[in-house]
Design an enzyme around this catalytic site. Structure first.
Site, short mmCIF file in Angstrom:
data_model
loop_
_atom_site.label_atom_id
_atom_site.label_comp_id
_atom_site.label_asym_id
_atom_site.label_seq_id
_atom_site.Cartn_x
_atom_site.Cartn_y
_atom_site.Cartn_z
N HIS A 74 0.84 -1.20 0.00
CA HIS A 74 0.00 0.00 0.00
C HIS A 74 0.87 1.25 0.00
O HIS A 74 0.59 2.22 -0.72
CB HIS A 74 -0.93 -0.02 1.22
CG HIS A 74 -1.91 1.09 1.23
ND1 HIS A 74 -1.80 2.16 2.10
CD2 HIS A 74 -3.03 1.32 0.49
CE1 HIS A 74 -2.82 2.99 1.89
NE2 HIS A 74 -3.58 2.50 0.92
N ASP A 119 -6.36 1.81 -1.92
CA ASP A 119 -7.06 1.48 -0.67
C ASP A 119 -7.86 0.19 -0.80
O ASP A 119 -7.92 -0.61 0.13
CB ASP A 119 -7.96 2.64 -0.25
CG ASP A 119 -7.18 3.88 0.15
OD1 ASP A 119 -5.93 3.81 0.25
OD2 ASP A 119 -7.81 4.93 0.37
#
Length: 151
Positions: A74, A119
């Protein structure tokens, strides 16, 4: 006291009811990241605030487990978005939570699309992991200085 802390960290996300998790439209800030994590579950977004070497602010060293690898990827995704001119922690994007699934869009620009995908990937990655309490509040001094390279 420790049990109360664990219940807060591992229990349902704060402020997100079951109905909210099933169907809601969000706009992003950093809180929206928490919303995507809460949508997919199974843990509160707070469970990742200071976990391993990468979950939470910053990150360096070798990721400790599958959760830490999710957070590492991420971070890499946010870095790519930043290189593309986006502001990952500030830019907003539209998305929906439908029956514990994230639906990105409709995006108005490339940044909204990129950030929602970052996300979304994190939320689904974390959903399939096992949580190890030994990495909660892991001291960053134990994380090596050298980090793996982002793809």
């Amino acid at each position: 006291m420790l049990l109360l802390l664990l219940l807060l960290l591992l229990g349902p996300g704060p402020g997100f009811s079951e109905a909210t998790r099933r169907s809601h439209v969000y706009k992003r800030g950093l809180l929206e990241l928490a919303g995507t994590l809460d949508c997919v579950g199974p843990r509160s977004p707070m469970a990742y605030m200071n976990y391993g070497c990468y979950c939470g602010l910053g990150g360096h060293g070798e990721p400790r487990d599958a959760i830490d690898w999710c957070c590492y990827h991420h971070d890499c995704c946010y870095s790519r978005a930043q290189d593309a001119g986006c502001s990952p922690k500030l830019d907003r994007y539209p998305w929906k939570c439908m029956d514990h699934h994230i639906l990105c869009g409709p995006a108005e620009n490339k940044c909204q699309e990129l950030l929602c995908r970052c996300d979304e990937e994190l939320a689904y990655c974390l959903a399939g992991t096992e949580y190890h309490l030994k990495y909660l509040f892991f001291p960053s001094i134990l994380c090596e200085k050298d980090s793996p390279k982002c793809n």
